[in-house]
Design a protein around this motif. Structure first.
Motif, PDB file in Angstrom:
ATOM      1  N   PRO A 160       0.803  -1.233   0.000  1.00 17.81           N
ATOM      2  CA  PRO A 160       0.000   0.000   0.000  1.00 17.81           C
ATOM      3  C   PRO A 160       0.836   1.283   0.000  1.00 17.81           C
ATOM      4  N   ASP A 161       2.120   1.178   0.387  1.00 22.24           N
ATOM      5  CA  ASP A 161       2.989   2.351   0.399  1.00 22.24           C
ATOM      6  C   ASP A 161       3.306   2.850  -1.006  1.00 22.24           C
ATOM      7  N   GLY A 162       3.114   1.997  -2.016  1.00 26.87           N
ATOM      8  CA  GLY A 162       3.312   2.404  -3.405  1.00 26.87           C
ATOM      9  C   GLY A 162       4.737   2.722  -3.784  1.00 26.87           C
ATOM     10  N   SER A 163       5.698   2.137  -3.102  1.00 26.98           N
ATOM     11  CA  SER A 163       7.101   2.391  -3.415  1.00 26.98           C
ATOM     12  C   SER A 163       7.885   1.084  -3.316  1.00 26.98           C
ATOM     13  N   PRO A 164       8.636   0.752  -4.344  1.00 25.19           N
ATOM     14  CA  PRO A 164       8.925   1.572  -5.533  1.00 25.19           C
ATOM     15  C   PRO A 164       7.879   1.458  -6.651  1.00 25.19           C
ATOM     16  N   ARG A 165       6.921   0.523  -6.520  1.00 29.34           N
ATOM     17  CA  ARG A 165       5.929   0.331  -7.584  1.00 29.34           C
ATOM     18  C   ARG A 165       4.598   0.924  -7.156  1.00 29.34           C
ATOM     19  N   TYR A 166       4.021   1.815  -7.998  1.00 30.63           N
ATOM     20  CA  TYR A 166       2.752   2.442  -7.669  1.00 30.63           C
ATOM     21  C   TYR A 166       1.672   1.392  -7.423  1.00 30.63           C
ATOM     22  N   THR A 167       0.743   1.698  -6.534  1.00 30.75           N
ATOM     23  CA  THR A 167      -0.308   0.738  -6.177  1.00 30.75           C
ATOM     24  C   THR A 167      -1.115   0.291  -7.386  1.00 30.75           C
ATOM     25  N   ARG A 168      -1.327   1.193  -8.341  1.00 27.05           N
ATOM     26  CA  ARG A 168      -2.196   0.852  -9.476  1.00 27.05           C
ATOM     27  C   ARG A 168      -1.579  -0.175 -10.415  1.00 27.05           C
ATOM     28  N   TYR A 169      -0.277  -0.412 -10.278  1.00 26.52           N
ATOM     29  CA  TYR A 169       0.397  -1.380 -11.152  1.00 26.52           C
ATOM     30  C   TYR A 169       0.724  -2.694 -10.454  1.00 26.52           C
ATOM     31  N   GLN A 170       0.327  -2.838  -9.204  1.00 26.15           N
ATOM     32  CA  GLN A 170       0.780  -4.005  -8.437  1.00 26.15           C
ATOM     33  C   GLN A 170      -0.054  -5.262  -8.648  1.00 26.15           C
ATOM     34  N   VAL A 171      -1.296  -5.108  -9.092  1.00 25.52           N
ATOM     35  CA  VAL A 171      -2.184  -6.272  -9.237  1.00 25.52           C
ATOM     36  C   VAL A 171      -2.566  -6.457 -10.695  1.00 25.52           C
ATOM     37  N   SER A 172      -2.228  -7.608 -11.239  1.00 26.38           N
ATOM     38  CA  SER A 172      -2.593  -7.925 -12.616  1.00 26.38           C
ATOM     39  C   SER A 172      -4.109  -8.033 -12.739  1.00 26.38           C
ATOM     40  N   GLY A 173      -4.664  -7.394 -13.768  1.00 27.06           N
ATOM     41  CA  GLY A 173      -6.109  -7.452 -13.993  1.00 27.06           C
ATOM     42  C   GLY A 173      -6.886  -6.370 -13.284  1.00 27.06           C
ATOM     43  N   ALA A 174      -6.203  -5.497 -12.511  1.00 27.78           N
ATOM     44  CA  ALA A 174      -6.905  -4.392 -11.862  1.00 27.78           C
ATOM     45  C   ALA A 174      -7.509  -3.484 -12.932  1.00 27.78           C
ATOM     46  N   LYS A 175      -8.784  -3.157 -12.801  1.00 32.13           N
ATOM     47  CA  LYS A 175      -9.475  -2.400 -13.840  1.00 32.13           C
ATOM     48  C   LYS A 175      -9.048  -0.936 -13.831  1.00 32.13           C
ATOM     49  N   LYS A 176      -8.799  -0.387 -15.025  1.00 31.44           N
ATOM     50  CA  LYS A 176      -8.419   1.005 -15.172  1.00 31.44           C
ATOM     51  C   LYS A 176      -9.661   1.891 -15.238  1.00 31.44           C
ATOM     52  N   PHE A 177      -9.590   3.025 -14.544  1.00 31.21           N
ATOM     53  CA  PHE A 177     -10.635   4.039 -14.602  1.00 31.21           C
ATOM     54  C   PHE A 177      -9.969   5.368 -14.931  1.00 31.21           C
ATOM     55  N   ASN A 178     -10.518   6.058 -15.918  1.00 26.78           N
ATOM     56  CA  ASN A 178      -9.874   7.241 -16.477  1.00 26.78           C
ATOM     57  C   ASN A 178     -10.161   8.506 -15.656  1.00 26.78           C
ATOM     58  N   GLY A 179      -9.326   8.727 -14.659  1.00 30.92           N
ATOM     59  CA  GLY A 179      -9.449   9.950 -13.865  1.00 30.92           C
ATOM     60  C   GLY A 179     -10.537   9.874 -12.829  1.00 30.92           C
TER      61      GLY A 179
END
Length: 403
Positions: free
Chosen positions: A233-252
């Motif tokens: 959850p600290d998002g370092s060095p990898r941002y949280t949004r890139y840590q889980v494969s298949g996590a759905k993207k939401f535009n803004g």
């Protein structure tokens, strides 16, 4: 009772505490289409430059960089997300400050008759506090909209220092909404490849520890979803949004509001309002401007809140400076419009605990293209039988609408 009467009679206690049978589950319905507003057409602009339905009035309750009337407190610059909280016979409206550095949040305390009792700071020395969310236990979650930003738990009543809640993750936070039924907090991320999160506290009511999860789904705009734990959850060095494969993207990701089994959230990159059905664990579109027949009344979707009538109120960042409603029967229509402030955005929509006042801010108000500023703050709208306060803290001017 008609929708106007329901709105006047409703009790809105806070983003997380509000629910009831008036909410109609819309998660599986077709996206909303333009139609006739149940509040009626907008009337000519009033003295504050606000167009309202018949029976509503508005007033300014604070202006950025100016002393709040009856107090010694100077209202903050660039107001953003906000919420109302009960306070004795009156109530409190809190508002974030979206500046960096500095940020933070302020509070306006109102007496039972709607007059201002006091104004004060509840959070200082943070970064670009954008939106947030109210908790059922009466605190305000103020979210930093910066890379690896934090969530701060603040205390609207004053007298208690805000607490950084690192367990909720470090990412470009936007808004939060509490789901007391499942004892989780939903959060949006203001990135073009943002995700939709939920936080499971170890103990409900204590945000010092817990599990951060991210929504996992395919690319479709509707269908079943699952949740997966975010490893770091600290998002370092990898941002949280890139840590889980298949996590759905939401535009803004922008505003977020929970009621009666559904969490509604907005995405500004594609002008959509989403509905997450927490009971059946699926997502659907409540509104998409690209699917509107004819001209879309709602663009630049941003903050969102709800009323006892079952209507959603969605503020525009840009667009034509409106707050639009989306009714339970899938009608989208303007509720109010701010004129002469095309370079601004509407922020912080929130109802007073008794549902009679509606607060909001125009973040940059009357700031002109030349760069001049004349700060304004909150306003209120009122009706013949009550008062909705729509406060609009801004570099220039807020307004309120009452019935």
């Amino acid at each position: 009772m008609d929708r106007r009467t329901l709105l006047r009679a409703s009790v809105v206690g806070g983003a997380a505490a509000f629910s009831g049978s008036l909410w109609v589950g819309a998660a599986t319905a077709a996206p909303a289409q333009p139609g006739t507003s149940p509040y009626g057409p907008l009337q000519p602009a009033d003295a504050q430059g606000i167009q309202l339905p018949a029976g509503f009035t508005s007033r300014i309750v604070a202006r950025s960089r100016q002393t709040v009337a009856g107090t010694s407190y100077t209202w903050h610059y660039a107001p953003d997300g906000g919420a109302c909280f009960a306070a004795g016979a009156g109530w409190i409206y809190v508002s974030n400050s979206e500046i960096n550095p500095g940020g933070g949040a302020s509070a306006l305390r109102f007496n039972a008759d709607g007059s201002i009792a006091s104004a004060y700071r509840i959070l200082s020395n943070t970064r670009k506090n954008c939106a947030g969310g109210a908790t059922p236990w009466g605190t305000w979650l103020s979210c930093e909209e910066v890379s690896r930003g934090y969530v701060y738990e603040t205390y609207p009543q004053g007298g208690t220092a805000a607490v950084r809640r690192a367990a909720l993750g470090r990412f470009k936070h936007e808004a939060a909404a509490c789901d007391p039924d499942r004892q989780v907090i939903y959060m949006t991320e203001d990135e073009s490849s943002g995700r939709f999160y939920r936080f499971r506290p170890t103990t409900w009511g204590d945000l010092s520890s817990g599990t951060l999860e991210v929504l996992v789904a395919g690319s479709a705009t509707s269908g079943p979803v699952t949740w997966a734990r975010v490893p770091d959850p600290d998002g370092s060095p990898r941002y949280t949004r890139y840590q889980v494969s298949g996590a759905k993207k939401f535009n803004g990701g922008e505003g977020c509001w929970y009621a009666d089994g559904t969490c509604w959230f907005t995405t500004k990159g594609d002008n959509r309002v989403w509905a997450y059905d927490a009971v059946d664990q699926r997502i659907d579109l409540a509104y998409d401007d690209s699917l509107v027949s004819g001209s879309a009344p709602l663009t630049g979707v941003d903050n969102i809140t709800g009323a006892g009538s079952g209507d959603l109120f969605v503020a525009e960042d840009g667009g034509n400076m409106e707050i639009n409603i989306i009714t339970p029967d899938e009608v989208v229509a303007p509720f109010l419009r701010i004129t002469g402030q095309s370079s601004s955005e509407i922020c912080g929509p929130a109802f007073s605990p008794d549902g009679t006042r509606f607060y909001f801010s125009s973040q940059r108000g009357l700031l002109r293209e030349t760069g001049g500023s004349s700060p304004r703050c909150p306003a209120a709208t009122r009706s013949r039988t009550g008062c909705r306060r729509a406060r609009t803290p801004d570099r220039r001017s807020p307004t309120t609408t009452d019935r």
